[in-house]
Motif scaffolding. Structure first.
Motif, mmCIF file in Angstrom:
data_model
loop_
_atom_site.group_PDB
_atom_site.id
_atom_site.type_symbol
_atom_site.label_atom_id
_atom_site.label_comp_id
_atom_site.label_asym_id
_atom_site.label_seq_id
_atom_site.Cartn_x
_atom_site.Cartn_y
_atom_site.Cartn_z
ATOM 1 N N SER A 160 0.836 -1.199 0.000
ATOM 2 C CA SER A 160 0.000 0.000 0.000
ATOM 3 C C SER A 160 0.868 1.245 0.000
ATOM 4 C CB SER A 160 -0.927 -0.001 1.219
ATOM 5 O OG SER A 160 -0.156 -0.025 2.414
ATOM 6 N N GLU A 161 0.235 2.385 -0.234
ATOM 7 C CA GLU A 161 0.962 3.652 -0.237
ATOM 8 C C GLU A 161 1.103 4.238 1.159
ATOM 9 O OE1 GLU A 161 -0.904 6.314 -2.948
ATOM 10 O OE2 GLU A 161 -0.897 4.889 -4.618
ATOM 11 N N ALA A 162 0.202 3.858 2.075
ATOM 12 C CA ALA A 162 0.252 4.374 3.447
ATOM 13 C C ALA A 162 -0.271 3.318 4.403
ATOM 14 C CB ALA A 162 -0.573 5.657 3.571
ATOM 15 N N VAL A 163 0.322 3.270 5.595
ATOM 16 C CA VAL A 163 -0.133 2.375 6.661
ATOM 17 C C VAL A 163 -0.582 3.244 7.822
ATOM 18 C CG1 VAL A 163 0.510 0.563 8.292
ATOM 19 C CG2 VAL A 163 1.440 0.535 5.962
ATOM 20 N N ILE A 164 -1.834 3.088 8.228
ATOM 21 C CA ILE A 164 -2.422 3.938 9.252
ATOM 22 C C ILE A 164 -2.726 3.099 10.487
ATOM 23 C CG2 ILE A 164 -4.315 5.501 9.823
ATOM 24 C CD1 ILE A 164 -3.624 4.713 6.178
ATOM 25 N N ALA A 165 -2.296 3.591 11.657
ATOM 26 C CA ALA A 165 -2.521 2.881 12.919
ATOM 27 C C ALA A 165 -2.598 3.889 14.055
ATOM 28 C CB ALA A 165 -1.407 1.868 13.170
ATOM 29 N N ASP A 166 -3.066 3.453 15.224
ATOM 30 C CA ASP A 166 -3.200 4.361 16.358
ATOM 31 C C ASP A 166 -1.901 4.403 17.165
ATOM 32 O OD1 ASP A 166 -3.129 2.043 17.910
ATOM 33 O OD2 ASP A 166 -5.298 2.008 18.217
ATOM 34 N N LYS A 167 -1.958 5.074 18.329
ATOM 35 C CA LYS A 167 -0.758 5.281 19.134
ATOM 36 C C LYS A 167 -0.182 3.994 19.706
ATOM 37 C CE LYS A 167 -1.954 9.990 20.576
ATOM 38 N NZ LYS A 167 -2.256 10.872 21.739
ATOM 39 N N GLY A 168 -0.989 2.952 19.733
ATOM 40 C CA GLY A 168 -0.485 1.668 20.220
ATOM 41 C C GLY A 168 0.642 1.117 19.371
ATOM 42 N N TYR A 169 0.776 1.625 18.150
ATOM 43 C CA TYR A 169 1.830 1.174 17.233
ATOM 44 C C TYR A 169 2.958 2.200 17.131
ATOM 45 C CZ TYR A 169 -1.687 -2.239 15.799
ATOM 46 O OH TYR A 169 -2.618 -3.254 15.785
ATOM 47 N N ASP A 170 2.981 3.154 18.057
ATOM 48 C CA ASP A 170 4.004 4.206 18.055
ATOM 49 C C ASP A 170 5.376 3.600 18.316
ATOM 50 O OD1 ASP A 170 5.538 6.467 18.242
ATOM 51 O OD2 ASP A 170 4.760 7.081 20.198
ATOM 52 N N SER A 171 6.162 3.465 17.271
ATOM 53 C CA SER A 171 7.507 2.891 17.348
ATOM 54 C C SER A 171 8.303 3.383 16.151
ATOM 55 C CB SER A 171 7.445 1.358 17.351
ATOM 56 O OG SER A 171 8.698 0.788 17.062
ATOM 57 N N GLN A 172 9.450 3.957 16.413
ATOM 58 C CA GLN A 172 10.290 4.438 15.316
ATOM 59 C C GLN A 172 10.765 3.290 14.447
ATOM 60 O OE1 GLN A 172 10.252 7.577 14.856
ATOM 61 N NE2 GLN A 172 11.481 7.510 12.978
ATOM 62 N N ARG A 173 11.005 2.151 15.072
ATOM 63 C CA ARG A 173 11.421 0.966 14.313
ATOM 64 C C ARG A 173 10.320 0.544 13.335
ATOM 65 N NH1 ARG A 173 12.654 -5.091 16.855
ATOM 66 N NH2 ARG A 173 12.506 -6.198 14.858
ATOM 67 N N PHE A 174 9.072 0.571 13.794
ATOM 68 C CA PHE A 174 7.962 0.182 12.917
ATOM 69 C C PHE A 174 7.785 1.193 11.792
ATOM 70 C CE2 PHE A 174 3.152 -0.236 12.372
ATOM 71 C CZ PHE A 174 3.281 -1.305 11.491
ATOM 72 N N ARG A 175 7.950 2.470 12.101
ATOM 73 C CA ARG A 175 7.851 3.491 11.047
ATOM 74 C C ARG A 175 8.921 3.285 9.969
ATOM 75 N NH1 ARG A 175 6.718 6.617 15.676
ATOM 76 N NH2 ARG A 175 4.620 7.557 15.653
ATOM 77 N N MET A 176 10.131 2.982 10.412
ATOM 78 C CA MET A 176 11.209 2.729 9.451
ATOM 79 C C MET A 176 10.921 1.489 8.629
ATOM 80 S SD MET A 176 14.547 3.629 11.800
ATOM 81 C CE MET A 176 15.669 3.084 10.496
ATOM 82 N N PHE A 177 10.340 0.486 9.257
ATOM 83 C CA PHE A 177 9.985 -0.745 8.554
ATOM 84 C C PHE A 177 8.983 -0.443 7.432
ATOM 85 C CE2 PHE A 177 6.929 -4.251 8.124
ATOM 86 C CZ PHE A 177 7.769 -5.287 7.735
ATOM 87 N N ILE A 178 7.990 0.391 7.745
ATOM 88 C CA ILE A 178 6.993 0.763 6.746
ATOM 89 C C ILE A 178 7.634 1.548 5.598
ATOM 90 C CG2 ILE A 178 4.921 2.167 6.340
ATOM 91 C CD1 ILE A 178 4.107 1.509 9.239
ATOM 92 N N GLU A 179 8.486 2.493 5.935
ATOM 93 C CA GLU A 179 9.150 3.314 4.914
ATOM 94 C C GLU A 179 10.042 2.466 4.012
ATOM 95 O OE1 GLU A 179 11.076 6.145 7.347
ATOM 96 O OE2 GLU A 179 9.321 7.473 7.530
ATOM 97 N N GLN A 180 10.700 1.452 4.577
ATOM 98 C CA GLN A 180 11.545 0.566 3.780
ATOM 99 C C GLN A 180 10.739 -0.229 2.761
ATOM 100 O OE1 GLN A 180 13.586 -1.748 6.736
ATOM 101 N NE2 GLN A 180 15.011 -0.102 7.272
ATOM 102 N N ARG A 181 9.452 -0.373 3.029
ATOM 103 C CA ARG A 181 8.578 -1.083 2.096
ATOM 104 C C ARG A 181 7.906 -0.121 1.110
ATOM 105 N NH1 ARG A 181 7.378 -6.298 3.274
ATOM 106 N NH2 ARG A 181 5.363 -6.130 2.193
#
Length: 253
Positions: A160-181
């Protein structure tokens, strides 16, 4: 007269589709068997108490159990999810209370049932597309944090072009993982985060209710809203069938 769920058009479409998996054939009794499974899912009624109009209860249960072993409903759900609108991906998790009878499986595995101060429960982790239609789900014990299944949800879902989630997924590692994809993370920061002043796409985040709507739709089925199944595979099969019913109007049209 029993209230059933499948129209003639829906059954014709669904049966033709499911014949490829070998679970149904062009026989009238197979429609009645599937209606019996749907009746159990909708009402939460014990298998032994199924109305006689659906045939012998153990035959209906046997068909449901055999489909669970072969992951028939999971396969059909994944096939339907391939036609999802892939622009956005929304992820979240919800707690499902486990009935006391579901926590007595003769198994060495936890069967995706966790223990907490609130009792036994299962957590359903879900990803939906920008139409609010489910594309992938995973089960875990109710005490498992949403973020544990964050990456696997994204990997198993359509790109997908964007991944949307609430604050429970607040993690810089997860954000970087999404950007790498190659996608854009739309995840708000917690108040105690050093980057809490950074803004996200608020307009896009407002649509996060779509994943909550998907949970609400399948929890209309009582055997989904409360888990009665002892085995994880049987509950996963029921959840997959519920998502097929959610997809069916789009597919029939």
């Amino acid at each position: 007269m029993l209230r059933t769920m499948l129209t003639d058009l829906a059954w014709n479409k669904l049966s033709a589709f499911m014949q490829h998996t070998g679970w149904v054939y062009n026989k009238p009794e197979h429609r009645l068997t599937l209606e019996g499974i749907l009746y159990h899912m909708r009402t939460g009624i014990p298998w032994r108490d199924l109305p006689d109009e659906f045939g012998k209860w153990n035959r209906v249960f046997s068909r449901s159990n055999s489909g669970s072993k072969k992951e028939i409903f999971q396969v059909n759900f994944k096939w339907l999810s391939r036609i999802a609108d892939k622009e956005w991906l929304f992820i979240d998790g919800t707690i499902v209370r486990a009935h006391q009878h579901s926590a007595s499986a003769a198994s060495d595995d936890d069967e995706a049932i966790g223990k907490s101060c609130g009792g036994s429960s299962t957590k359903l982790h879900l990803a939906v597309d920008n139409g609010g239609l489910p594309v992938h789900f995973e089960l875990s014990g109710g005490q498992v944090h949403d973020s544990v299944h964050a990456e696997s949800l994204v990997v198993a879902s359509p790109s997908s072009e964007a991944v949307i989630a609430d604050k429970g997924y607040d993690s810089q590692r997860f954000r970087m993982f999404i950007e790498q994809r190659g996608a854009t993370p739309v995840i708000p920061y917690r108040k105690n985060s050093r980057k809490s002043d950074q803004r996200i796409d608020e307009c896009l985040y407002e649509h996060r209710h779509l994943v909550e709507n998907a949970f609400a739709r399948i929890k209309h089925f009582r055997a989904i809203a409360t888990r009665y199944d002892k085995l994880e595979r049987n509950y996963a099969s029921m959840v997959s069938l519920a998502f097929i019913i959610v997809w069916l109007p789009m597919w029939v049209d």
